[in-house]
Scaffold this motif. Structure first.
Motif, mmCIF file in Angstrom:
data_model
loop_
_atom_site.group_PDB
_atom_site.id
_atom_site.type_symbol
_atom_site.label_atom_id
_atom_site.label_comp_id
_atom_site.label_asym_id
_atom_site.label_seq_id
_atom_site.Cartn_x
_atom_site.Cartn_y
_atom_site.Cartn_z
ATOM 1 N N ARG A 43 9.211 -1.772 -28.322
ATOM 2 C CA ARG A 43 7.793 -2.251 -27.799
ATOM 3 C C ARG A 43 8.242 -3.404 -26.786
ATOM 4 N NH1 ARG A 43 4.310 -4.680 -32.496
ATOM 5 N NH2 ARG A 43 6.507 -5.921 -33.493
ATOM 6 N N ALA A 44 9.205 -4.153 -26.870
ATOM 7 C CA ALA A 44 9.400 -5.480 -26.106
ATOM 8 C C ALA A 44 9.833 -5.138 -24.678
ATOM 9 C CB ALA A 44 10.546 -6.540 -26.774
ATOM 10 N N GLU A 45 10.708 -3.968 -24.818
ATOM 11 C CA GLU A 45 11.189 -3.271 -23.400
ATOM 12 C C GLU A 45 10.177 -2.657 -22.777
ATOM 13 O OE1 GLU A 45 14.523 -0.838 -23.800
ATOM 14 O OE2 GLU A 45 15.882 -2.567 -24.606
ATOM 15 N N ALA A 46 9.179 -2.008 -23.383
ATOM 16 C CA ALA A 46 7.821 -1.360 -23.074
ATOM 17 C C ALA A 46 7.134 -2.282 -22.273
ATOM 18 C CB ALA A 46 7.402 -0.406 -24.012
ATOM 19 N N LEU A 47 6.818 -3.379 -23.067
ATOM 20 C CA LEU A 47 5.925 -4.432 -22.413
ATOM 21 C C LEU A 47 6.356 -5.038 -21.162
ATOM 22 C CD1 LEU A 47 3.433 -6.134 -22.560
ATOM 23 C CD2 LEU A 47 4.709 -7.630 -23.969
ATOM 24 N N ARG A 48 7.782 -5.261 -21.286
ATOM 25 C CA ARG A 48 8.449 -6.036 -19.878
ATOM 26 C C ARG A 48 8.387 -4.987 -19.002
ATOM 27 N NH1 ARG A 48 12.104 -8.293 -22.297
ATOM 28 N NH2 ARG A 48 13.632 -6.390 -22.742
ATOM 29 N N ALA B 56 0.862 -1.201 -0.070
ATOM 30 C CA ALA B 56 -0.016 0.150 -0.164
ATOM 31 C C ALA B 56 0.844 1.237 -0.042
ATOM 32 C CB ALA B 56 -0.909 0.108 1.308
ATOM 33 N N ALA B 57 1.984 1.196 0.827
ATOM 34 C CA ALA B 57 2.766 2.427 0.853
ATOM 35 C C ALA B 57 3.410 2.760 -0.536
ATOM 36 C CB ALA B 57 3.746 2.338 1.876
ATOM 37 N N ALA B 58 3.955 1.495 -1.179
ATOM 38 C CA ALA B 58 4.708 1.404 -2.374
ATOM 39 C C ALA B 58 3.558 2.038 -3.498
ATOM 40 C CB ALA B 58 5.224 0.235 -2.646
ATOM 41 N N ALA B 59 2.523 1.715 -3.478
ATOM 42 C CA ALA B 59 1.483 2.059 -4.274
ATOM 43 C C ALA B 59 1.036 3.535 -4.278
ATOM 44 C CB ALA B 59 0.029 1.294 -4.369
ATOM 45 N N LEU B 60 1.192 4.286 -3.117
ATOM 46 C CA LEU B 60 0.716 5.362 -3.017
ATOM 47 C C LEU B 60 1.752 6.312 -3.422
ATOM 48 C CD1 LEU B 60 -0.906 5.487 0.589
ATOM 49 C CD2 LEU B 60 -1.970 6.091 -1.447
ATOM 50 N N SER B 61 3.082 5.856 -3.260
ATOM 51 C CA SER B 61 4.428 6.582 -3.779
ATOM 52 C C SER B 61 4.591 6.431 -5.168
ATOM 53 C CB SER B 61 5.613 6.132 -2.859
ATOM 54 O OG SER B 61 5.972 4.907 -3.241
ATOM 55 N N ALA B 62 4.183 5.463 -5.732
ATOM 56 C CA ALA B 62 4.150 5.205 -7.156
ATOM 57 C C ALA B 62 3.515 5.873 -8.076
ATOM 58 C CB ALA B 62 4.239 3.673 -7.392
ATOM 59 N N GLY B 63 2.222 6.220 -7.480
ATOM 60 C CA GLY B 63 1.123 6.897 -8.359
ATOM 61 C C GLY B 63 0.726 6.059 -9.414
ATOM 62 N N PRO B 64 -0.400 6.549 -10.281
ATOM 63 C CA PRO B 64 -1.057 5.660 -11.072
ATOM 64 C C PRO B 64 -0.257 5.595 -12.649
ATOM 65 C CG PRO B 64 -1.831 8.030 -11.322
ATOM 66 C CD PRO B 64 -0.672 7.931 -10.122
ATOM 67 N N SER B 65 -0.565 4.460 -13.128
ATOM 68 C CA SER B 65 -0.139 4.232 -14.462
ATOM 69 C C SER B 65 -0.304 5.537 -15.400
ATOM 70 C CB SER B 65 -0.692 2.820 -15.123
ATOM 71 O OG SER B 65 -0.189 2.775 -16.394
ATOM 72 N N PRO B 66 0.917 5.845 -16.217
ATOM 73 C CA PRO B 66 0.777 6.806 -17.113
ATOM 74 C C PRO B 66 0.151 6.183 -18.435
ATOM 75 C CG PRO B 66 2.804 5.859 -17.016
ATOM 76 C CD PRO B 66 2.375 5.204 -16.057
ATOM 77 N N LEU B 67 -0.045 4.975 -18.503
ATOM 78 C CA LEU B 67 -0.348 4.319 -19.793
ATOM 79 C C LEU B 67 -1.856 4.424 -19.885
ATOM 80 C CD1 LEU B 67 1.536 1.169 -20.003
ATOM 81 C CD2 LEU B 67 2.214 3.237 -21.152
ATOM 82 N N THR B 68 -2.324 4.817 -21.075
ATOM 83 C CA THR B 68 -4.028 4.645 -21.229
ATOM 84 C C THR B 68 -4.490 3.393 -21.373
ATOM 85 O OG1 THR B 68 -3.819 4.876 -23.634
ATOM 86 C CG2 THR B 68 -3.753 6.945 -22.428
ATOM 87 N N GLY B 69 -5.631 3.142 -21.386
ATOM 88 C CA GLY B 69 -6.064 1.784 -21.735
ATOM 89 C C GLY B 69 -5.708 1.079 -22.944
ATOM 90 N N ARG B 70 -5.935 2.051 -23.810
ATOM 91 C CA ARG B 70 -5.490 1.607 -25.350
ATOM 92 C C ARG B 70 -4.031 1.216 -25.551
ATOM 93 N NH1 ARG B 70 -8.699 -1.465 -28.244
ATOM 94 N NH2 ARG B 70 -9.286 -0.599 -30.269
ATOM 95 N N GLU B 71 -3.227 2.147 -24.899
ATOM 96 C CA GLU B 71 -1.762 1.828 -24.959
ATOM 97 C C GLU B 71 -1.557 0.437 -24.178
ATOM 98 O OE1 GLU B 71 -0.525 6.557 -24.905
ATOM 99 O OE2 GLU B 71 -0.334 5.178 -23.017
ATOM 100 N N GLY C 74 7.711 5.904 -24.873
ATOM 101 C CA GLY C 74 8.110 7.040 -24.405
ATOM 102 C C GLY C 74 7.621 7.084 -22.981
ATOM 103 N N LYS C 75 6.545 6.802 -22.591
ATOM 104 C CA LYS C 75 6.121 6.769 -21.093
ATOM 105 C C LYS C 75 6.764 5.772 -20.264
ATOM 106 C CE LYS C 75 1.283 8.612 -22.248
ATOM 107 N NZ LYS C 75 -0.086 8.105 -22.121
ATOM 108 N N THR C 76 7.270 4.606 -20.794
ATOM 109 C CA THR C 76 8.014 3.617 -20.006
ATOM 110 C C THR C 76 9.378 3.822 -20.117
ATOM 111 O OG1 THR C 76 8.045 2.267 -21.784
ATOM 112 C CG2 THR C 76 6.278 1.732 -20.345
ATOM 113 N N GLY C 77 9.913 5.005 -20.804
ATOM 114 C CA GLY C 77 11.533 5.384 -20.642
ATOM 115 C C GLY C 77 12.122 3.996 -21.321
ATOM 116 N N THR C 78 11.563 3.554 -22.243
ATOM 117 C CA THR C 78 12.243 2.261 -22.771
ATOM 118 C C THR C 78 12.839 2.392 -24.452
ATOM 119 O OG1 THR C 78 10.210 1.086 -23.584
ATOM 120 C CG2 THR C 78 11.210 0.790 -21.478
ATOM 121 N N ARG C 79 13.258 1.546 -24.943
ATOM 122 C CA ARG C 79 13.785 1.730 -26.414
ATOM 123 C C ARG C 79 12.750 0.887 -27.482
ATOM 124 N NH1 ARG C 79 19.482 -0.851 -25.865
ATOM 125 N NH2 ARG C 79 18.261 -1.922 -24.748
#
Length: 190
Positions: free
Chosen positions: A177-182, A119-134, A170-175
C-alpha cells in the motif's frame, strides 16, 4: 515568497487587481466570499484543504469565480481532477511568467486554458483506474495508519479496507500500500 512574487507581478498589470492572498487552502473560500474575485489562482498542494478541493468548493459557493490552477505538479491525473473540480485552467509553474497574466485574462473571458504538453500527456494517459473509495483508502493509509485505523476513519469494515487496498495495489502494479500510494500520487490520482 512565491505567492507574494506572483501577486506583485500580476498587480503590475494595468487591468488586473489582486484582491486577496491566503496561505492555506482552508482560507480560500472565506477570502473569495469576502472579496468576490473574478479569478482565483490556486496551487494543488496547500496546507489544509487542497487546491483541487478548494476549486470544487468555490464552484459551489462562489460560482462567479473562475479557477486557474498554477502548480509544480504537472501530472495528467491532477489535470483531470482539476477539470472535474471545475477549474477553468491548469498551468505548470515552469512556464513563462509573461503567459500567466494572459492566461488569467483568457480564463476571465470564459476560455479554458491548459498547458499544451500536459494536455497531450493527459489524453494519452487516460483516466485513473482507481475508484473514489480506493483513493480514499489509499489517502487514509498515509503516515502508517493500520487497517483498523483506516476502517474507523472511513466507517468501513476492516475486510472492506483490505479489499480496497488490494484492488489499489493491483491497479497500480505495486507490491504494497505504501508503494501504491506513492505511485498514485506520482500519477496525480490521489
Amino acid at each position: 515568497m512565491m505567492r507574494g512574487a506572483l501577486a506583485l507581478l500580476l498587480g503590475m498589470e494595468a487591468d488586473i487587481e489582486v484582491v486577496a492572498q491566503v496561505a492555506a487552502g482552508d482560507e480560500i473560500v472565506a477570502a473569495a466570499l469576502a472579496h468576490r474575485p473574478d479569478v482565483a489562482l490556486l496551487d494543488i498542494e496547500l496546507p489544509g484543504l487542497s487546491g483541487l478541493d478548494a476549486a470544487a468548493e468555490l464552484r459551489e459557493r462562489v460560482p462567479g469565480c473562475r479557477v486557474l490552477i498554477l502548480t509544480t505538479f504537472g501530472r495528467p491525473g491532477y489535470l483531470r481532477r482539476a477539470m472535474e473540480a471545475g477549474a477553468a485552467g491548469f498551468l505548470v509553474k515552469d512556464g513563462p511568467v509573461e503567459e500567466l497574466a494572459g492566461a488569467v485574462r483568457r480564463v476571465l473571458a470564459g476560455e479554458t486554458v491548459v498547458d499544451p504538453a500536459l494536455a497531450a500527456a493527459a489524453l494519452s494517459a487516460g483516466p485513473s483506474p482507481l475508484t473514489g473509495r480506493e483513493c480514499d483508502v489509499l489517502r487514509a493509509s498515509a503516515d502508517g495508519a493500520t487497517v483498523a485505523d483506516i476502517a474507523a476513519t472511513l466507517h468501513l469494515s476492516e475486510s472492506t479496507v483490505r479489499n480496497y487496498l488490494s484492488a489499489a495495489i493491483g491497479k497500480t502494479g505495486t507490491r504494497n500500500r505504501a508503494e501504491a500510494l506513492r505511485a498514485a500520487r506520482q500519477r496525480g490520482w490521489v
